[in-house]
Design a protein around this motif. Structure first.
Motif, PDB file in Angstrom:
ATOM      1  N   SER A   1      52.112   2.299 -59.815  1.00  0.00           N
ATOM      2  CA  SER A   1      50.849   2.841 -60.316  1.00  0.00           C
ATOM      3  C   SER A   1      51.051   3.523 -61.661  1.00  0.00           C
TER       4      SER A   1
ATOM      5  N   HIS B   1      46.771  -5.223 -60.178  1.00  0.00           N
ATOM      6  CA  HIS B   1      46.499  -5.441 -58.760  1.00  0.00           C
ATOM      7  C   HIS B   1      45.178  -4.792 -58.373  1.00  0.00           C
ATOM      8  N   GLY B   2      44.921  -3.580 -58.863  1.00  0.00           N
ATOM      9  CA  GLY B   2      43.692  -2.870 -58.539  1.00  0.00           C
ATOM     10  C   GLY B   2      43.555  -1.612 -59.370  1.00  0.00           C
ATOM     11  N   VAL B   3      42.344  -1.087 -59.424  1.00  0.00           N
ATOM     12  CA  VAL B   3      42.056   0.126 -60.192  1.00  0.00           C
ATOM     13  C   VAL B   3      41.132   1.014 -59.368  1.00  0.00           C
ATOM     14  N   THR B   4      41.489   2.290 -59.253  1.00  0.00           N
ATOM     15  CA  THR B   4      40.638   3.285 -58.616  1.00  0.00           C
ATOM     16  C   THR B   4      40.186   4.253 -59.702  1.00  0.00           C
TER      17      THR B   4
ATOM     18  N   TYR C   1      49.646  -2.055 -60.459  1.00  0.00           N
ATOM     19  CA  TYR C   1      50.078  -3.314 -61.061  1.00  0.00           C
ATOM     20  C   TYR C   1      51.371  -3.781 -60.403  1.00  0.00           C
TER      21      TYR C   1
END
Length: 89
Positions: free
Chosen positions: A33, A64-67, A22
């Motif tokens: 993170s 922003h993204g997720v793994t 984020y």
């Protein structure tokens, strides 16, 4: 009484870990993170979706993204009877 984690695993839940990236609200060029871990159902991940919805609705840091990593810890193939035991030194 069985633990909550064991009961969930018996219902098909597996351990899910999400690395959530984020942006900082005051410094949007910096990405941080957050690690989230819970028992969830693959492939729909309803618990993770609830958490991400809460994040987007309630927290200031935009996602922003997720793994996602998922492991089903207890599987029927892993539970089997043992006919003998061998010990080495």
């Amino acid at each position: 009484m069985a633990s909550r984690a064991f009961r969930l695993q018996m219902q098909g839940y597996g351990l899910t870990t999400a690395n959530i990236f984020y942006r900082l609200p005051d410094h949007p060029n910096i990405i941080q993170s957050y690690i989230w871990q819970e028992y969830d159902l693959h492939p729909l991940f309803p618990e993770l979706k609830k958490f991400l919805d809460f994040w987007a609705r309630s927290l200031d840091g935009p996602l922003h993204g997720v793994t996602v990593a998922h492991a089903q810890l207890i599987r029927p193939a892993e539970m089997r009877l043992i006919n003998g035991e061998f010990s080495l030194h």
